[in-house]
Design a protein around this motif. Structure first.
Motif, short mmCIF file in Angstrom:
data_model
loop_
_atom_site.label_atom_id
_atom_site.label_comp_id
_atom_site.label_asym_id
_atom_site.label_seq_id
_atom_site.Cartn_x
_atom_site.Cartn_y
_atom_site.Cartn_z
N LYS A 169 -15.31 -33.26 -29.66
CA LYS A 169 -15.00 -33.77 -31.01
C LYS A 169 -14.90 -32.63 -32.03
CE LYS A 169 -18.64 -36.33 -30.82
NZ LYS A 169 -19.72 -37.30 -31.18
N THR A 170 -14.83 -31.40 -31.55
CA THR A 170 -14.78 -30.24 -32.45
C THR A 170 -13.41 -29.58 -32.38
OG1 THR A 170 -17.15 -29.84 -32.11
CG2 THR A 170 -15.86 -28.02 -33.01
N ALA A 171 -12.90 -29.19 -33.54
CA ALA A 171 -11.63 -28.47 -33.62
C ALA A 171 -11.88 -27.06 -34.12
CB ALA A 171 -10.66 -29.20 -34.56
N LEU A 172 -11.34 -26.07 -33.42
CA LEU A 172 -11.49 -24.68 -33.81
C LEU A 172 -10.45 -24.32 -34.87
CD1 LEU A 172 -12.04 -23.01 -30.32
CD2 LEU A 172 -13.77 -23.69 -31.99
N LEU A 173 -10.88 -23.61 -35.89
CA LEU A 173 -9.97 -23.23 -36.98
C LEU A 173 -9.14 -22.00 -36.63
CD1 LEU A 173 -12.40 -23.74 -40.01
CD2 LEU A 173 -10.74 -25.35 -39.04
N ALA A 174 -9.61 -21.24 -35.63
CA ALA A 174 -8.89 -20.03 -35.21
C ALA A 174 -9.33 -19.70 -33.78
CB ALA A 174 -9.18 -18.87 -36.15
N PRO A 175 -8.58 -18.90 -33.05
CA PRO A 175 -9.00 -18.52 -31.70
C PRO A 175 -10.37 -17.83 -31.71
CG PRO A 175 -6.69 -17.97 -32.05
CD PRO A 175 -7.23 -18.39 -33.38
N VAL A 176 -11.10 -18.02 -30.64
CA VAL A 176 -12.47 -17.51 -30.52
C VAL A 176 -12.50 -16.41 -29.47
CG1 VAL A 176 -14.83 -18.11 -29.83
CG2 VAL A 176 -13.50 -19.69 -31.26
N GLY A 177 -13.24 -15.32 -29.77
CA GLY A 177 -13.36 -14.21 -28.83
C GLY A 177 -14.77 -13.89 -28.41
N GLU A 178 -15.77 -14.54 -29.02
CA GLU A 178 -17.17 -14.22 -28.70
C GLU A 178 -18.03 -15.45 -28.94
OE1 GLU A 178 -20.71 -11.55 -30.70
OE2 GLU A 178 -18.70 -10.63 -30.53
N LEU A 179 -19.04 -15.63 -28.08
CA LEU A 179 -19.99 -16.74 -28.20
C LEU A 179 -21.40 -16.18 -28.30
CD1 LEU A 179 -18.74 -19.33 -25.54
CD2 LEU A 179 -18.31 -19.33 -28.00
N ARG A 180 -22.25 -16.88 -29.07
CA ARG A 180 -23.67 -16.58 -29.15
C ARG A 180 -24.45 -17.89 -29.09
NH1 ARG A 180 -25.22 -15.09 -33.75
NH2 ARG A 180 -23.25 -15.21 -34.94
N LEU A 181 -25.58 -17.85 -28.40
CA LEU A 181 -26.38 -19.06 -28.21
C LEU A 181 -27.80 -18.81 -28.68
CD1 LEU A 181 -26.31 -21.99 -26.98
CD2 LEU A 181 -27.25 -20.97 -24.90
N GLU A 182 -28.37 -19.79 -29.38
CA GLU A 182 -29.75 -19.74 -29.83
C GLU A 182 -30.47 -21.02 -29.44
OE1 GLU A 182 -29.89 -19.10 -34.00
OE2 GLU A 182 -28.94 -17.12 -33.94
N ALA A 183 -31.77 -20.91 -29.21
CA ALA A 183 -32.61 -22.08 -28.91
C ALA A 183 -33.22 -22.61 -30.19
CB ALA A 183 -33.70 -21.70 -27.91
N VAL A 184 -33.33 -23.94 -30.26
CA VAL A 184 -33.87 -24.61 -31.44
C VAL A 184 -35.09 -25.43 -31.02
CG1 VAL A 184 -33.40 -26.27 -33.28
CG2 VAL A 184 -31.59 -24.72 -32.51
N GLY A 185 -36.16 -25.33 -31.78
CA GLY A 185 -37.33 -26.16 -31.54
C GLY A 185 -37.97 -25.94 -30.19
N VAL A 186 -38.30 -24.70 -29.86
CA VAL A 186 -38.94 -24.39 -28.58
C VAL A 186 -40.39 -24.85 -28.61
CG1 VAL A 186 -39.57 -22.56 -26.98
CG2 VAL A 186 -37.40 -22.45 -28.21
N GLN A 187 -40.78 -25.63 -27.61
CA GLN A 187 -42.15 -26.16 -27.51
C GLN A 187 -42.65 -26.01 -26.08
OE1 GLN A 187 -42.40 -30.20 -28.95
NE2 GLN A 187 -40.94 -29.83 -30.61
N ALA A 188 -43.94 -25.82 -25.95
CA ALA A 188 -44.55 -25.74 -24.63
C ALA A 188 -44.51 -27.11 -23.96
CB ALA A 188 -45.99 -25.24 -24.73
N LEU A 189 -44.20 -27.13 -22.67
CA LEU A 189 -44.16 -28.36 -21.90
C LEU A 189 -45.40 -28.49 -21.05
CD1 LEU A 189 -40.46 -28.58 -20.63
CD2 LEU A 189 -41.50 -29.79 -22.53
N THR A 190 -45.89 -29.71 -20.92
CA THR A 190 -47.02 -29.99 -20.04
C THR A 190 -46.48 -30.27 -18.65
OG1 THR A 190 -48.25 -30.95 -21.88
CG2 THR A 190 -49.01 -31.48 -19.66
N GLU A 191 -46.84 -29.41 -17.71
CA GLU A 191 -46.33 -29.55 -16.36
C GLU A 191 -46.98 -30.75 -15.67
OE1 GLU A 191 -43.96 -27.78 -15.30
OE2 GLU A 191 -43.91 -26.23 -16.84
N ASP A 192 -46.20 -31.42 -14.83
CA ASP A 192 -46.72 -32.55 -14.06
C ASP A 192 -47.69 -32.06 -13.00
OD1 ASP A 192 -45.15 -34.29 -15.50
OD2 ASP A 192 -43.47 -34.18 -14.09
N SER A 193 -48.77 -32.81 -12.83
CA SER A 193 -49.76 -32.45 -11.83
C SER A 193 -49.21 -32.70 -10.43
CB SER A 193 -51.04 -33.26 -12.03
OG SER A 193 -51.95 -33.03 -10.98
#
Length: 446
Positions: free
Chosen positions: A264-288
């Motif tokens: 559902k996203t339209a690019l306004l111009a050609p893209v040559g590079e991507l960057r990714l960031e994490a949002v809301g990092v939380q510790a997970l409780t591992e299953d026993s």
């Protein structure tokens, strides 16, 4: 030790005379992804190496880990994988397209390989080939003093490290506190849905980073940089943030959500590079991984569930183990009703000290008598005695139930034994009045 080397292809350059080098971003991203398997990850020449001997059981054995790496690593650009007992040998095997040593000796596998597979010897390969030295085995047969004088001590050091004759020194990869990954696209892209294929390696790095931190993320932000050849009224970058209902680190779930939003996203111009960031990092409780989980599917704790079952079936129908003050292996654990009111009426066993030797996880209902050959017990082959003897004696006071004459008196010497077929076992030898007694298998260690 068991090392894995994952080789990355060199980055394309416009200058054909420039030396081929691996992209630092690609190597850093691959190392971050590898941290989910082991903390012992290092960058080495054109590859990333990791020591996984202590992680095999966590990932269901070597075969399962090999299959997973072979399936997932190519998505991060890995072109070859090698397995060996040293990092340098694993790198050499990966360059030759050899997956591993198998049942052969490391020396037998490395000796026929060409000099060019060892970086320290590759620079001297033309001079050595003129002398008839073309393989690593032939190089090892030369006088070490002459090699050191003509080609430097570094060649001998690298050769010894490959064969496991000298320790290797690595700078371990550190897990960053925050996740930021970057990828330069091989070609300019003007359709947003097509960015998913390039974003997948970044998402794999993210999931590896989250697994190494035992955490999950409630979202991701994908940034893209527009090409310099764009209209003046268009900014130099754009971004898309995807949120999740709860912290996750499943790659396919991130990919599905990102695909829906990019569609559902339209690019306004050609893209040559991507960057990714994490949002809301939380510790997970591992299953026993316990056989008896802390919480059952109904959401209540195990103890509340047992109380409800005891009320329905009767307090004497639900039993739980309790440690008893007894040094005989069969009677160290007693079963008692799990109903709290019943616990108060019955006398509880007294606490006892921890055993001096490891106790087996599983006990046989009745000890199994073992065959003996040359005064050594046999069980699926010859058993090697590791720890012992631990003498257990007593039980003259413990009468058999139902007025049966006799008592449960034992006189045993316990040993921890092992062989390749049966694993680690708890065996004992009966000490009888007429001389050396029989051997019995009593327990198996997990």
């Amino acid at each position: 030790m068991l090392w894995v080397a994952l080789i990355l292809p060199p980055s394309p350059t416009d200058d054909p005379k420039a030396p081929a080098v691996v992209s630092p971003d690609a190597q850093r991203g691959l190392a971050m992804w590898c941290l989910q398997f082991t903390p012992r990850v290092a960058r080495m020449e054109d590859a990333v190496v990791m020591e996984v001997a202590a992680s095999l059981r966590l990932f269901r054995g070597r075969a399962a880990l090999q299959a997973r790496l072979a399936d997932e690593a190519p998505d991060l650009g890995v072109c070859s994988i090698g397995w060996a007992s040293t990092a340098t040998a694993a790198l050499i095997l990966a360059r030759c397209g050899i997956k591993g040593v198998g049942d052969r000796l490391l020396q037998a596998v490395l000796d026929p390989l060409p000099l060019g597979t060892l970086s320290a010897a590759a620079v001297h390969a033309p001079a050595l080939s003129r002398a008839g030295v073309r393989t690593l085995g032939q190089l090892r047969q030369l006088p070490r003093g002459g090699i050191s004088r003509r080609f430097g001590a570094g060649v001998l050091a690298a050769l010894d490290q490959a064969y496991g004759l000298r320790p290797e020194v690595h700078g371990w990869e550190a897990l960053p506190e925050d996740f930021h990954a970057r990828l330069e696209l091989p070609s300019r892209e003007d359709r947003a849905p097509a960015l998913l294929m390039s974003a997948r390696p970044l998402l794999m790095q993210l999931c590896g980073w989250l697994a190494a931190r035992h955490a999950g993320a409630t979202g991701i932000t994908l940034h893209w940089v527009h090409d310099s050849m764009r209209a003046r009224d268009i900014g130099d970058h754009g971004q898309l943030t995807v949120r999740t209902a709860e912290p996750i680190r499943e790659l396919e779930h991130f990919c599905r959500l990102l695909a829906e939003h990019l569609a559902k996203t339209a690019l306004l111009a050609p893209v040559g590079e991507l960057r990714l960031e994490a949002v809301g990092v939380q510790a997970l409780t591992e299953d026993s991984a316990s056989l008896l989980p802390d919480e059952v599917r109904t959401g209540e704790t195990l103890y509340l569930t047992l109380e409800r079952i005891a009320a329905r079936l009767g307090p004497e129908r639900v039993m739980q183990p309790a440690l008893a003050d007894d040094h005989r292996l069969e009677w160290m654990t007693r079963w008692q009703p799990s109903d709290p009111a019943t616990h108060q009426r019955k006398s509880r066993p007294r606490p006892c000290a921890a055993p001096q030797t490891p106790e087996p996880t599983f006990l046989l209902d009745a000890p199994l008598r073992l065959a003996v050959r040359d005064h050594r017990p046999q069980y699926q082959g010859m058993l090697t005695l590791l720890i012992g003897p631990d003498r257990v004696e007593g039980g003259w006071w413990d009468r058999l139930p139902d007025d049966t004459p006799g008592h449960r008196n034992v006189l045993r010497d316990y040993w921890v034994a092992v062989n390749a077929n049966a694993g680690v076992l708890a065996i004992f030898q009966e000490r009888l009045a007429d001389g050396e007694g029989a051997w019995y298998l009593h327990g198996i260690y997990a």
